[in-house]
Design a protein around this motif. Sequence first.
Motif, PDB file in Angstrom:
ATOM      1  N   GLU A  92      39.495  45.731  55.443  1.00  0.00           N
ATOM      2  CA  GLU A  92      38.966  45.867  53.773  1.00  0.00           C
ATOM      3  C   GLU A  92      39.787  46.382  53.027  1.00  0.00           C
ATOM      4  O   GLU A  92      39.741  46.915  52.064  1.00  0.00           O
ATOM      5  CB  GLU A  92      37.433  46.261  54.500  1.00  0.00           C
ATOM      6  CG  GLU A  92      36.673  44.679  54.676  1.00  0.00           C
ATOM      7  CD  GLU A  92      36.544  43.676  54.015  1.00  0.00           C
ATOM      8  OE1 GLU A  92      35.996  43.979  53.161  1.00  0.00           O
ATOM      9  OE2 GLU A  92      36.835  42.578  54.235  1.00  0.00           O
ATOM     10  N   TRP A  93      40.099  47.709  54.103  1.00  0.00           N
ATOM     11  CA  TRP A  93      40.458  48.646  53.763  1.00  0.00           C
ATOM     12  C   TRP A  93      42.030  48.485  52.367  1.00  0.00           C
ATOM     13  O   TRP A  93      42.268  48.930  51.394  1.00  0.00           O
ATOM     14  CB  TRP A  93      41.053  50.077  54.486  1.00  0.00           C
ATOM     15  CG  TRP A  93      41.159  50.950  53.543  1.00  0.00           C
ATOM     16  CD1 TRP A  93      41.020  52.243  53.066  1.00  0.00           C
ATOM     17  CD2 TRP A  93      42.687  52.154  54.051  1.00  0.00           C
ATOM     18  NE1 TRP A  93      42.185  53.467  53.205  1.00  0.00           N
ATOM     19  CE2 TRP A  93      43.549  52.547  52.957  1.00  0.00           C
ATOM     20  CE3 TRP A  93      44.419  51.811  54.607  1.00  0.00           C
ATOM     21  CZ2 TRP A  93      44.482  53.915  53.609  1.00  0.00           C
ATOM     22  CZ3 TRP A  93      44.690  52.260  55.038  1.00  0.00           C
ATOM     23  CH2 TRP A  93      45.295  53.354  54.107  1.00  0.00           C
ATOM     24  N   LEU A  94      42.950  47.707  53.011  1.00  0.00           N
ATOM     25  CA  LEU A  94      43.711  47.371  52.504  1.00  0.00           C
ATOM     26  C   LEU A  94      43.331  46.332  51.251  1.00  0.00           C
ATOM     27  O   LEU A  94      44.209  46.526  49.840  1.00  0.00           O
ATOM     28  CB  LEU A  94      44.702  46.803  53.239  1.00  0.00           C
ATOM     29  CG  LEU A  94      45.311  47.123  54.564  1.00  0.00           C
ATOM     30  CD1 LEU A  94      45.985  46.636  55.482  1.00  0.00           C
ATOM     31  CD2 LEU A  94      46.884  48.304  53.451  1.00  0.00           C
ATOM     32  N   LYS A  95      42.532  45.707  51.476  1.00  0.00           N
ATOM     33  CA  LYS A  95      42.211  45.198  50.193  1.00  0.00           C
ATOM     34  C   LYS A  95      41.829  45.841  49.309  1.00  0.00           C
ATOM     35  O   LYS A  95      42.192  45.855  47.848  1.00  0.00           O
ATOM     36  CB  LYS A  95      40.688  44.170  49.967  1.00  0.00           C
ATOM     37  CG  LYS A  95      41.269  43.028  51.605  1.00  0.00           C
ATOM     38  CD  LYS A  95      40.035  41.921  51.446  1.00  0.00           C
ATOM     39  CE  LYS A  95      40.281  40.630  51.954  1.00  0.00           C
ATOM     40  NZ  LYS A  95      39.025  39.682  52.809  1.00  0.00           N
ATOM     41  N   SER A  96      40.726  46.646  49.195  1.00  0.00           N
ATOM     42  CA  SER A  96      40.439  48.230  47.782  1.00  0.00           C
ATOM     43  C   SER A  96      41.867  48.847  47.483  1.00  0.00           C
ATOM     44  O   SER A  96      41.255  48.786  46.671  1.00  0.00           O
ATOM     45  CB  SER A  96      39.328  48.787  49.213  1.00  0.00           C
ATOM     46  OG  SER A  96      40.075  49.787  49.534  1.00  0.00           O
ATOM     47  N   LEU A  97      42.634  48.317  48.670  1.00  0.00           N
ATOM     48  CA  LEU A  97      43.973  49.601  48.082  1.00  0.00           C
ATOM     49  C   LEU A  97      44.788  48.543  46.798  1.00  0.00           C
ATOM     50  O   LEU A  97      45.079  49.138  45.842  1.00  0.00           O
ATOM     51  CB  LEU A  97      45.030  49.817  49.033  1.00  0.00           C
ATOM     52  CG  LEU A  97      44.330  51.039  49.762  1.00  0.00           C
ATOM     53  CD1 LEU A  97      45.498  51.532  51.124  1.00  0.00           C
ATOM     54  CD2 LEU A  97      44.215  52.604  48.935  1.00  0.00           C
ATOM     55  N   PHE A  98      45.182  46.796  47.328  1.00  0.00           N
ATOM     56  CA  PHE A  98      46.205  46.714  46.739  1.00  0.00           C
ATOM     57  C   PHE A  98      45.435  45.655  46.113  1.00  0.00           C
ATOM     58  O   PHE A  98      46.196  44.857  45.376  1.00  0.00           O
ATOM     59  CB  PHE A  98      46.824  45.818  47.432  1.00  0.00           C
ATOM     60  CG  PHE A  98      47.622  47.042  48.618  1.00  0.00           C
ATOM     61  CD1 PHE A  98      48.721  47.188  47.813  1.00  0.00           C
ATOM     62  CD2 PHE A  98      47.338  46.924  49.662  1.00  0.00           C
ATOM     63  CE1 PHE A  98      49.781  48.216  48.204  1.00  0.00           C
ATOM     64  CE2 PHE A  98      48.326  48.174  50.484  1.00  0.00           C
ATOM     65  CZ  PHE A  98      49.406  48.126  49.735  1.00  0.00           C
ATOM     66  N   GLY A  99      43.906  45.236  45.619  1.00  0.00           N
ATOM     67  CA  GLY A  99      43.299  44.466  45.206  1.00  0.00           C
ATOM     68  C   GLY A  99      42.387  44.727  43.855  1.00  0.00           C
ATOM     69  O   GLY A  99      41.053  44.318  43.805  1.00  0.00           O
TER      70      GLY A  99
END
Length: 189
Positions: free
Chosen positions: A182-189
């Motif tokens: 979820e954290w990676l999705k918030s960074l890149f998406g």
Amino acid sequence: MLTDYNIKRKGSRREIWLAILPFIQFMLLLIALQCALILLSGTAGEEAKEAFRVRVIADSNTAQAQQVKAGVAEEVNRVLGRAGLTDPSGIEALIPEMTLAAEAVSGGAPVRVTVGAAFFPPKVLDGGMIPQARTDSLVVTVGSGRGDNWWCALFSDVCEPGEVAAEEEETEEEPVTFFIVEWLKSLFG
């Protein structure tokens, strides 16, 4: 004559300890994290330790006896809920009413209702551990009382009616999410 050559040692004790030290530090970190998790989550069941408990014991483990036990447990909960007690000391006055209500759904089996100290095995609850102990409780025994138990803690939201709880868990299941994803999705998406 033989030629002289140097014998190389594999390493001094100091070098060996320096090589092992990161592993030891990592293991100590894991142990410290585990202890912290136990200490933090161990307080979740503190309220249930002091709660007044209700124990309903079936006549046997047959399906019919377990259904009778579930009906008796519902009736006992209904009587206790209707009384709206704020103190467990008033439960003794409800014993005749609970006995009559339980006998009405017991299918003719005798019902004994007692108040006093009863043994409860250890139980994991909300990430905390409730140790085994003899606690003040209401014990409702249907027939010979040779069946499995139904546990409930009164004055807290802790009940375990068996199949009903399993069905509720299945229906209230939330999708699994991972923090890192979820954290990676918030960074890149």
